[in-house]
Design a protein around this motif. Structure first.
Motif, mmCIF file in Angstrom:
data_model
loop_
_atom_site.group_PDB
_atom_site.id
_atom_site.type_symbol
_atom_site.label_atom_id
_atom_site.label_comp_id
_atom_site.label_asym_id
_atom_site.label_seq_id
_atom_site.Cartn_x
_atom_site.Cartn_y
_atom_site.Cartn_z
ATOM 1 N N GLU A 87 45.428 44.876 34.173
ATOM 2 C CA GLU A 87 45.975 44.242 32.980
ATOM 3 C C GLU A 87 45.004 43.168 32.494
ATOM 4 O OE1 GLU A 87 49.905 42.808 33.625
ATOM 5 O OE2 GLU A 87 50.527 44.564 34.771
ATOM 6 N N LYS A 123 44.895 40.165 31.542
ATOM 7 C CA LYS A 123 45.533 38.844 31.478
ATOM 8 C C LYS A 123 44.712 37.808 32.231
ATOM 9 C CE LYS A 123 50.212 40.751 31.167
ATOM 10 N NZ LYS A 123 51.563 40.811 31.811
ATOM 11 N N ASP A 163 42.199 34.750 32.998
ATOM 12 C CA ASP A 163 41.774 33.460 32.459
ATOM 13 C C ASP A 163 40.365 33.171 32.960
ATOM 14 O OD1 ASP A 163 44.213 32.872 31.167
ATOM 15 O OD2 ASP A 163 45.080 32.249 33.082
ATOM 16 N N GLN A 211 43.869 35.358 37.664
ATOM 17 C CA GLN A 211 45.204 35.512 37.115
ATOM 18 C C GLN A 211 46.213 35.391 38.251
ATOM 19 O OE1 GLN A 211 46.947 39.385 35.964
ATOM 20 N NE2 GLN A 211 44.844 40.202 36.028
#
Length: 219
Positions: A172, A174, A176, A191
């Motif tokens: 995924e 997502k 940072d 993450q």
């Protein structure tokens, strides 16, 4: 100078050895005073060094897991503690056949002698002291010791379990970004993917680690 050679330096270390604890404490105080060193986060790791000969006079010399790929040789293990900035705080030597996870209790005893016992953290606050270690220290018993003694900790998960979390969440997008190179390339991303009991689970994706693994595979 020809007056300074390897053997003479080793003999000097023999004279310094009885004062090891006093020297480490002195350097800690100087680090705090002169360089504002913080001992809030400490990194702990183990390594080993082997002997070419029989090492008959060295009681701790044993055969064990060889990081140098020399299982035929006797060795000793040593654990080193450094600050978050990389400043050494102390070290201990162990028998060559000790397992990494067996050294934690001795480490906590040394830290308590040096810094005192950590105070219990209020739930909303950071722990007074955090220890960062690799997966060789990861056992349920060690986690319980860290919690019971009020230490925070950051540990690498076991490979199989880490892979499970990565294949479940890592695809995924997502992530940072927490570090970029000078030319703005992504170096480290993280993450948070949930919890395992009281522990937060954080995936880390590192370009440097990826290159290291490729290098190991190529060799």
């Amino acid at each position: 100078s020809s007056a300074i050679n390897e053997d003479r330096l080793y003999r000097c270390l023999d004279q310094v050895w009885p004062h090891k604890d006093a020297i480490e404490k002195h350097l800690q105080r100087e680090g705090e005073t002169l360089f504002k060193q913080s001992y809030h986060m400490l990194l702990y790791d183990l390594s080993s060094t082997y002997f070419e000969g029989r090492a008959q006079s060295i009681a701790k010399a044993k055969r064990g897991y060889s990081r140098d790929h020399r299982p035929d040789c006797l060795q000793i293990c040593f654990g080193v503690v450094v600050t978050n900035e990389g400043w050494p705080t102390g070290y201990e030597t162990f028998e060559g056949n000790i397992r990494d996870h067996q050294t934690l209790e001795g480490l906590l005893t040394k830290l308590e002698q040096r810094f005192g016992k950590p105070k219990a953290a209020i739930q909303s606050e950071d722990p007074e002291r955090i220890i960062v270690m690799d997966r060789g220290l990861l056992t349920d018993e060690n986690l319980e010791k860290l919690r019971n003694n009020h230490y925070g900790y950051i540990l690498a998960e076991r490979r199989a379990k880490a892979a499970k979390w990565y294949w479940k969440f890592g695809k995924e997008e997502k992530w940072d970004v927490v570090r970029r190179s000078e030319d703005n390339q992504i170096e480290i991303e993280v993450q948070e993917v949930g919890s395992d009991g009281p522990d937060r689970l954080i995936l880390v994706r590192s370009t440097g680690c990826k290159q290291k693994e490729y290098g190991i595979h190529d060799r």
